[in-house]
Structure formats: C-alpha cells, structure tokens
Design an enzyme around this catalytic site. Structure first.
Site, short mmCIF file in Angstrom:
data_model
loop_
_atom_site.label_atom_id
_atom_site.label_comp_id
_atom_site.label_asym_id
_atom_site.label_seq_id
_atom_site.Cartn_x
_atom_site.Cartn_y
_atom_site.Cartn_z
N CYS A 1 0.80 -1.22 0.00
CA CYS A 1 0.00 0.00 0.00
C CYS A 1 0.83 1.27 0.00
O CYS A 1 0.31 2.35 -0.26
CB CYS A 1 -0.93 0.01 1.22
N GLU B 1 -7.23 -5.91 -0.78
CA GLU B 1 -7.29 -4.90 0.29
C GLU B 1 -6.16 -3.90 0.10
O GLU B 1 -5.06 -4.27 -0.32
CB GLU B 1 -7.18 -5.59 1.65
N ARG C 1 -9.45 1.96 11.65
CA ARG C 1 -8.59 1.55 10.54
C ARG C 1 -9.44 1.45 9.28
O ARG C 1 -10.14 0.45 9.07
CB ARG C 1 -7.89 0.23 10.84
N ARG D 1 -10.01 0.96 5.44
CA ARG D 1 -9.32 0.28 4.36
C ARG D 1 -10.23 0.06 3.16
O ARG D 1 -11.44 -0.08 3.28
CB ARG D 1 -8.77 -1.09 4.83
#
Length: 280
Positions: free
Chosen positions: A91, A129, A173, A175
């Site tokens: 990422c 993800e 978090r 995502r």
C-alpha cells in the site's frame, strides 16, 4: 421417512465436502490477517507469499508455515489451484503517508503479479485490500486501471471503504476492499457486511499493567490537555466508536499523541516514528 433421512444425510455430507474444498492463496500475506478470517470459514490456505523477513517469521509462528519470498520469482504454474485469491498488495505506493507514486513505484506494479496469477488459474473469487486513499489515488485513475484489468479477466467487482471500528475492533482503521466474482458464477447482488452491534473500547483488550511494565513510556515531556474530553455514552449506554486524543509527547507529531483507553486506537503507521512509534 428413511429415504428422506438418507437424502438429508447425503446433502449434509455433500455440503460438508464442498466446504472442505474451498481453498485460497495468501499473497503479500503480512502476518496472516486474511488467513485468520478465511480459516474461520473453513477455507484452506494452499499457498502464501511475502518477502518481508519479519512478517515471514511471525506468519510461521502463527501458522507453522513459512511464506514463499518474492512473488515475482514464483512461477504461476508452481502455485496450487485455488478458489479464492487474497492479496493485501503493498500500500505504500498509494498511501497519503507515502509519496503516492502509485504504479510508478515498483511496489505499485506488484498488482500485475496478481494479474499474472489470475490469468493462469482463473479462481472463482479475487479479494483485495489496500489503504483508504487507494480509491482516490491519481484522481481515481489507478482504480480505473484495476477495475478495467479485472473486468478484462472476466470478473465482476464491487468495492468499498470499511472501518474496523464498526466491526467489533477497538481501532480506527479505514481500508479499501475489493471483491471480484468470476462472471460465470452469475453473482449480481453482492453486499459488503453491515456494521455489527458489538461495541468495544481499547480498555477491553489491553493486557494487565504487570505484563507491559517494560514497555511503559516515562518522559518529562508528556503533557495531558488541561481539558480532557470525556467520552459520553449514548442513550444506549455505549461509548462512541472512535479515537479521542487526551495528550501529547514532545511536540505531538506522529507517534507522539496520547489517546484515551475509553475510545479506540488509531491506525498504526508501518514507518511511523516518534516516542510511541507503532504503538497507537
């Protein structure tokens, strides 16, 4: 009646066998988040890969299996057949915390390793993800490339942003998640899970002080706000599901902010510095 019972038993057996046959591969596996989730649904991991040595070590401790290293050096035909391809592909190339170079970054091009494997194995499902900012990277052009590529490979995709705070985890978090189904499966109305009713605080999961004494931060530049905002419960007796800052260390930069244990933790930065780096 006996015939009906026999058919019911056969159906149970067939269903059970089908469940056992669900297999997946765990690419850019980290320490095994995807694997924990899918194994809870009786899926079987048949291949894992991550080039980070520390992640490999933790993964092996968790699952008694050391992931293969650099995926670019693994031939697709050497990867076992599987139903689901899972990948939390790197990422940093898309994160607001990084330089946001995207596909110009070598880590960004690792998406095309996923494409290479999809072309060869054509699993029923692809499950990806990445960071929240991925969806908006390069004004949405990066996502367009991902979606068009997967569409060309024969997958119908859905994507969204989910926050772990709303799914029973005391950490904020956010995502990006993408789920793609092979077109021949005919999946038309896929929906991501709705937020659960489970309300938790960071306090609920902390270890006892005796276990963490060696990690306590004791500095003279710790400052708590004069006004410490109290987390008010709602009419149902629940605390709000978010982090709430109550102080700072040093100048209060990244890794130098103090949060209430009555709220949620923050997202941890893989490269974050500061006195409390990587602790939240």
């Amino acid at each position: 009646m006996q015939i009906i019972r026999n058919k019911a038993d056969k159906l149970k057996s067939t269903t059970k066998n089908k469940l056992k046959k669900i297999t997946f591969i765990d690419l850019f596996s980290g320490i095994g988040g995807f694997r924990i989730a899918l194994e809870k649904h009786r899926a079987k991991c048949v291949f894992s890969s991550d080039w980070d040595k520390d992640s490999q070590r933790v993964y092996e401790e968790n699952f008694n299996e050391k992931p293969y290293g650099d995926i670019t050096k693994v031939r697709e035909k050497d990867i076992p057949n599987h139903n689901i391809l899972c990948a939390g592909f790197p990422c940093q190339a898309f994160s607001v915390s990084g330089k946001q170079k995207g596909f110009r970054d070598t880590r960004g091009t690792l998406f095309f390793e996923i494409v290479r494997i999809l072309k060869y194995h054509k699993p029923e499902v692809v499950f990806l993800e990445n960071v929240k900012h991925f969806a908006k990277h390069d004004s949405g052009k990066t996502l367009e490339v991902i979606l068009s590529t997967l569409e060309e490979l024969g997958y119908k995709c859905s994507y969204t942003i989910l926050n772990s705070s709303f799914y029973g985890v005391p950490q904020s978090r956010e995502r990006f998640y993408l789920v793609g189904f092979r077109n021949d499966l005919g999946v038309k109305n896929f929906q991501f899970p709705k937020p659960c009713n489970k309300r938790v605080q960071l306090l609920d999961i902390l270890e006892k002080n005796g276990h963490t004494a060696n990690y306590a931060i004791d500095r003279k530049d710790i400052k708590f706000f004069d006004y410490v905002p109290r987390l008010q419960k709602d009419i149902f007796g629940n605390y709000p599901m978010k982090p709430i800052q109550i102080g700072i260390i040093n100048k209060g930069g990244q890794g130098e902010r103090i949060y209430s244990i009555e709220g949620h933790a923050i997202t941890l930065s893989s490269q974050g510095g500061g006195a409390a780096s990587k602790t939240g």
